[in-house]
Scaffold this motif. Structure first.
Motif, PDB file in Angstrom:
ATOM      1  N   LEU A 180       0.796  -1.225   0.000  1.00 14.29           N
ATOM      2  CA  LEU A 180       0.000   0.000   0.000  1.00 14.29           C
ATOM      3  C   LEU A 180       0.829   1.277   0.000  1.00 14.29           C
ATOM      4  O   LEU A 180       0.280   2.354  -0.227  1.00 14.29           O
ATOM      5  N   ASN A 181       2.131   1.176   0.237  1.00 12.85           N
ATOM      6  CA  ASN A 181       2.923   2.405   0.207  1.00 12.85           C
ATOM      7  C   ASN A 181       3.063   2.942  -1.214  1.00 12.85           C
ATOM      8  O   ASN A 181       3.588   4.017  -1.432  1.00 12.85           O
ATOM      9  N   TYR A 187       0.412   3.624  -3.046  1.00 12.58           N
ATOM     10  CA  TYR A 187      -0.834   4.330  -3.358  1.00 12.58           C
ATOM     11  C   TYR A 187      -0.872   5.701  -2.697  1.00 12.58           C
ATOM     12  O   TYR A 187      -0.600   5.825  -1.516  1.00 12.58           O
ATOM     13  N   LEU A 237      -6.355   3.143  -5.489  1.00 10.22           N
ATOM     14  CA  LEU A 237      -6.388   1.966  -4.623  1.00 10.22           C
ATOM     15  C   LEU A 237      -7.652   1.141  -4.879  1.00 10.22           C
ATOM     16  O   LEU A 237      -7.584  -0.069  -5.085  1.00 10.22           O
ATOM     17  N   SER A 251       2.181  -2.419   4.405  1.00 10.27           N
ATOM     18  CA  SER A 251       2.356  -0.973   4.557  1.00 10.27           C
ATOM     19  C   SER A 251       1.055  -0.222   4.788  1.00 10.27           C
ATOM     20  O   SER A 251       0.889   0.919   4.353  1.00 10.27           O
ATOM     21  N   CYS A 275       0.359   3.902   4.288  1.00  5.50           N
ATOM     22  CA  CYS A 275      -0.679   4.387   3.382  1.00  5.50           C
ATOM     23  C   CYS A 275      -1.669   5.310   4.095  1.00  5.50           C
ATOM     24  O   CYS A 275      -2.268   6.175   3.473  1.00  5.50           O
ATOM     25  N   GLU A 286      -1.384   9.020   3.373  1.00  5.21           N
ATOM     26  CA  GLU A 286      -1.934   9.530   2.116  1.00  5.21           C
ATOM     27  C   GLU A 286      -3.438   9.334   1.996  1.00  5.21           C
ATOM     28  O   GLU A 286      -4.124  10.135   1.378  1.00  5.21           O
ATOM     29  N   LEU A 308      -8.462   4.841   4.888  1.00  8.66           N
ATOM     30  CA  LEU A 308      -8.058   3.526   4.407  1.00  8.66           C
ATOM     31  C   LEU A 308      -8.776   2.385   5.122  1.00  8.66           C
ATOM     32  O   LEU A 308      -9.251   1.449   4.473  1.00  8.66           O
TER      33      LEU A 308
END
Length: 136
Positions: free
Chosen positions: A86-87, A89, A95, A121, A125, A128, A132
């Motif tokens: 996920l790092n 995105y 995503l 990750s 994430c 950002e 999530l």
């Protein structure tokens, strides 16, 4: 890179560090006499949701990648395995499109097999994509 077997423990489980501050080997012949709640990945991989928590740099990403590769190799052909870091995105649209609107994911909704998502990750994430956890 060390060829160590890793063990998992629930958040409220007991970890035995009586071996001079190191984890007492749960696979040893004397482990029966030691009180501990740690288990191998093989013992917990049937749970519907697993989260690996730990300090930075202890090998979480490596462990996750290794288990993903192992599961793919052991696959009998019915289950599906997807791995996302996920790092990579920076926005929620990308995503959602790449994971939840992917053909692999949408096919799974209409089929009869297990879809196993390996997601790394998550914490990185969140910087950002603050919502999530709601998206996942």
């Amino acid at each position: 890179m060390y060829n160590w077997k890793r063990f998992w423990c629930s958040r409220d489980g007991k970890i035995n560090l009586e071996d001079n501050g190191f984890l007492y080997n749960p696979d040893s012949e004397y482990s029966y006499y030691q009180s501990s709640d740690v288990v191998s990945f093989d013992e917990i991989n049937k749970l519907s949701c697993l989260v690996l928590l730990g300090s930075p740099g202890i090998g979480k990403t490596t462990t996750l990648e290794d288990e993903f590769q192992n599961k793919q190799l052991q696959n009998t052909g019915k289950d599906r395995y997807l791995n996302y870091n996920l790092n990579e995105y920076g926005n929620e649209s990308r995503l959602i499109n790449e994971i939840f609107k992917s053909s692999e994911f949408t096919d799974w909704l209409n089929e009869d097999y297990f879809l196993n998502l390996f997601i790394d990750s998550f914490d990185e994430c969140l910087i950002e994509i603050p919502k999530l956890s709601t998206i996942i």
